[in-house]
Design an enzyme around this catalytic site. Structure first.
Site, PDB file in Angstrom:
ATOM      1  N   CYS A  27       0.822  -1.206   0.000  1.00 13.29           N
ATOM      2  CA  CYS A  27       0.000   0.000   0.000  1.00 13.29           C
ATOM      3  C   CYS A  27       0.860   1.262   0.000  1.00 13.29           C
ATOM      4  O   CYS A  27       1.793   1.383   0.799  1.00 13.29           O
ATOM      5  CB  CYS A  27      -0.878  -0.035   1.257  1.00 13.29           C
ATOM      6  SG  CYS A  27      -1.985   1.350   1.335  1.00 13.29           S
ATOM      7  N   ARG A  64     -12.786   0.255  -4.736  1.00 12.01           N
ATOM      8  CA  ARG A  64     -12.250   0.249  -3.369  1.00 12.01           C
ATOM      9  C   ARG A  64     -11.817   1.656  -2.928  1.00 12.01           C
ATOM     10  O   ARG A  64     -11.759   1.962  -1.748  1.00 12.01           O
ATOM     11  CB  ARG A  64     -11.057  -0.701  -3.326  1.00 12.01           C
ATOM     12  CG  ARG A  64     -10.488  -0.921  -1.970  1.00 12.01           C
ATOM     13  CD  ARG A  64      -9.481  -2.054  -1.951  1.00 12.01           C
ATOM     14  NE  ARG A  64      -9.259  -2.454  -0.593  1.00 12.01           N
ATOM     15  CZ  ARG A  64      -8.358  -1.887   0.203  1.00 12.01           C
ATOM     16  NH1 ARG A  64      -7.586  -0.939  -0.247  1.00 12.01           N
ATOM     17  NH2 ARG A  64      -8.235  -2.286   1.451  1.00 12.01           N
TER      18      ARG A  64
END
Ligand code: RVP
Length: 502
Positions: free
Chosen positions: A319, A418
């Site tokens: 991430c 998302r």
């Protein structure tokens, strides 16, 4: 004026657990890792409990039906990724639910018109050497033969040779009807010295394969997570866009629990999805929400009716949200604050909402820390991506085997839902990377090692259950110098060992 939190937020690597008093019954065999998955009232039990506190991440590179079956066998749960068409996600869920321990839906199939070359590609992709030959090349087509590595020799045959020319044809196969029990199938396997037995229906259509190795392994899995009908329990990710079509399809396919998959859960969108579930299914359908990192976010989702709440922004191994947007919080601090809010909420309302720590678990002891800090279970991506059962390719990079692992916010996954904040913009910048992680072997071997470390640490803390760990753990923040002291130091290592779990 903006709100400032001047205390730095911390991550798991900055904490250690301190021992508590351990009595003689505090032995790893006595530890229970059972943990609630969905909310329940004081004095009641959670409608679904996990037998171990680990779930696999809602990601293309982590959680498909193969991962879900492997993890449920060990007592955990997968959330099948939602960044795929509704039909294929529902099909994965259905495959997990229709899986009968020891009975496998064939994942390597080819038509008789296929070639040896295609067999080799298939074998590389699935890692399986038994290929079912069906008229249309599907997993449930009419069975006309089987190919195993004994049926061909690459050095002597043209790669263009058709499968029908070298397969073992149906008339020479040992097979059994689809209502055969596992015990009967196993007897046939032994009697005929087979590696696998196809089970077919009255129209000769392939229903299952029974492999000798699966029968053996089934007997070892006493911890498996099963529903009232002895089917594996499985979860599925949903998004805040197509939920009104996706949720009914997933429920029809048999999903036991849903989770809104979003990088940021403190939004009205999540409330709308939960409301949709409540007005269409009442409390029967369970849905988790997230991700949040503070008390405010927790209270919002708790009031919205989430069945569990997921914590974590920006800590995932792949991430880059923190770099790209400057949004996030140290995972340990987030878990500690949210767990306090959850405990207060429980005090006030009598409703216990399980918490999931999601992302940033690097070492096995981070799992124990997350639990000690108040998480009820842990979601991991990188950890599971390293295993045979993850859906990605195993590749050799400079002599080392690696598995691919990419983020849902990467260009590769294109999971714009998302990161959706309304409006029509699709993924305008990436929040995740495409990467490799060291290949680590089977889920079962690695997970049992990690769990044995958790059990043993819990014994050091003097507790035998996760709720007791929540209550009695003693946790200390450590200095940078202590972190250095934590590894081997001031010695010259004789050999460099591979670090398992990192
Ligand atoms: P990790 O276990 O550290 O690999 O983290 C997995 C988590 O990272 C996922 O459960 C999800 O919350 C988050 N994630 C997934 N994709 C991305 C991204 O592309 N940024 N982040």
């Amino acid at each position: 004026m903006a709100v400032y939190i001047n205390e730095p937020s911390h991550t798991f690597g900055e904490y250690l657990l301190m021992p508590g008093y351990s009595s003689t019954d505090c032995i790893p065999d006595n530890v229970s890792l059972k943990t609630p998955l969905v909310k329940f009232r004081k004095g009641e039990q959670s409608a679904i409990s996990l037998n171990i506190p680990t779930v696999s991440a809602i990601m293309q590179s982590v959680s498909d039906d193969t991962m879900a079956i492997a993890l449920a066998k060990e007592g955990g749960l997968s959330f099948i990724y939602g960044s795929q068409p509704i039909e294929s996600q529902a099909k994965m869920v259905a495959r997990v639910k229709s899986y009968r321990a020891g009975f496998v839906v064939s994942d390597s199939n080819i038509s008789p018109e296929g070639t040896l070359e295609e067999i080799l590609v298939l074998k590389k992709k699935t890692g399986h050497s038994t290929v079912a030959v069906t008229t249309d090349g599907t997993e449930d087509g009419k069975l006309v033969g089987i190919v195993t590595s004994r049926d061909y020799r690459i050095s002597r045959m043209d790669l263009k040779t058709k499968v029908k020319e070298f397969m073992t044809p149906f008339e020479n196969l040992v097979w059994a009807p689809d209502n055969t029990t596992l015990k009967e199938a196993n007897d046939i396997i032994w009697e005929h010295k087979l590696n696998c037995l196809p089970l077919i229906d009255s129209k000769q259509k392939l229903v299952f394969m029974v492999f000798r190795k699966d029968y053996d392994s089934h007997k070892e899995n006493e911890n498996e997570l099963i529903d009232d009908f002895k089917r594996f329990v499985v979860g599925a990710g949903v998004n805040t866009r197509d939920y009104a079509e996706r949720i009914p399809a997933l429920i029809a396919a048999g999903a036991d629990v849903l989770c809104i998959d979003s990088s940021e859960g403190f939004t009205e969108w999540q409330k709308i999805v939960i409301q949709y579930v409540r007005s269409n299914y009442g409390d029967k359908v369970k849905i988790g929400a997230g991700n949040i990192v503070d008390k405010e976010g927790f209270l919002f989702l708790a009031e919205a009716g989430a069945d569990f709440i997921k914590i974590g922004i920006g800590g995932g191994a792949i991430c880059i949200t923190r770099e790209q947007k400057g949004i996030g919080r140290g995972q340990a601090t987030a878990v500690i604050e949210v767990a306090k809010a959850r405990d207060d909420y429980f005090e006030e309302t009598g409703i216990y909402i399980p918490l999931c720590s999601d992302g940033g678990t690097v070492h096995d002891y981070h799992m124990t820390l997350a639990l000690a800090m108040g998480a009820d279970f842990i979601m991991m991506g990188r950890y599971f991506a390293r295993f045979d059962e993850s859906p990605t390719n195993k590749v050799n990079i400079k002599g080392n085997y690696m598995k691919e692992y990419w983020g849902e916010g990467s260009e590769r996954a294109k999971n714009w839902q998302r990161y959706d904040l309304g409006g029509s913009s699709k993924l305008s910048f990436e929040e995740g990377v495409d990467s490799y992680v060291p290949y680590a072997g089977s889920l079962k071997d690695n997970l049992s090692l990690s769990l044995s470390k958790i059990r043993s640490t819990m014994c050091n803390c003097g507790v035998l259950t996760i709720p007791k760990l929540h209550k009695h753990a003693k946790i200390t923040l450590i200095s940078e110098t202590s972190i250095i002291e934590g590894g081997s130091h001031d010695v010259m290592l004789k050999e460099s060992k591979q670090i398992i779990g990192s």
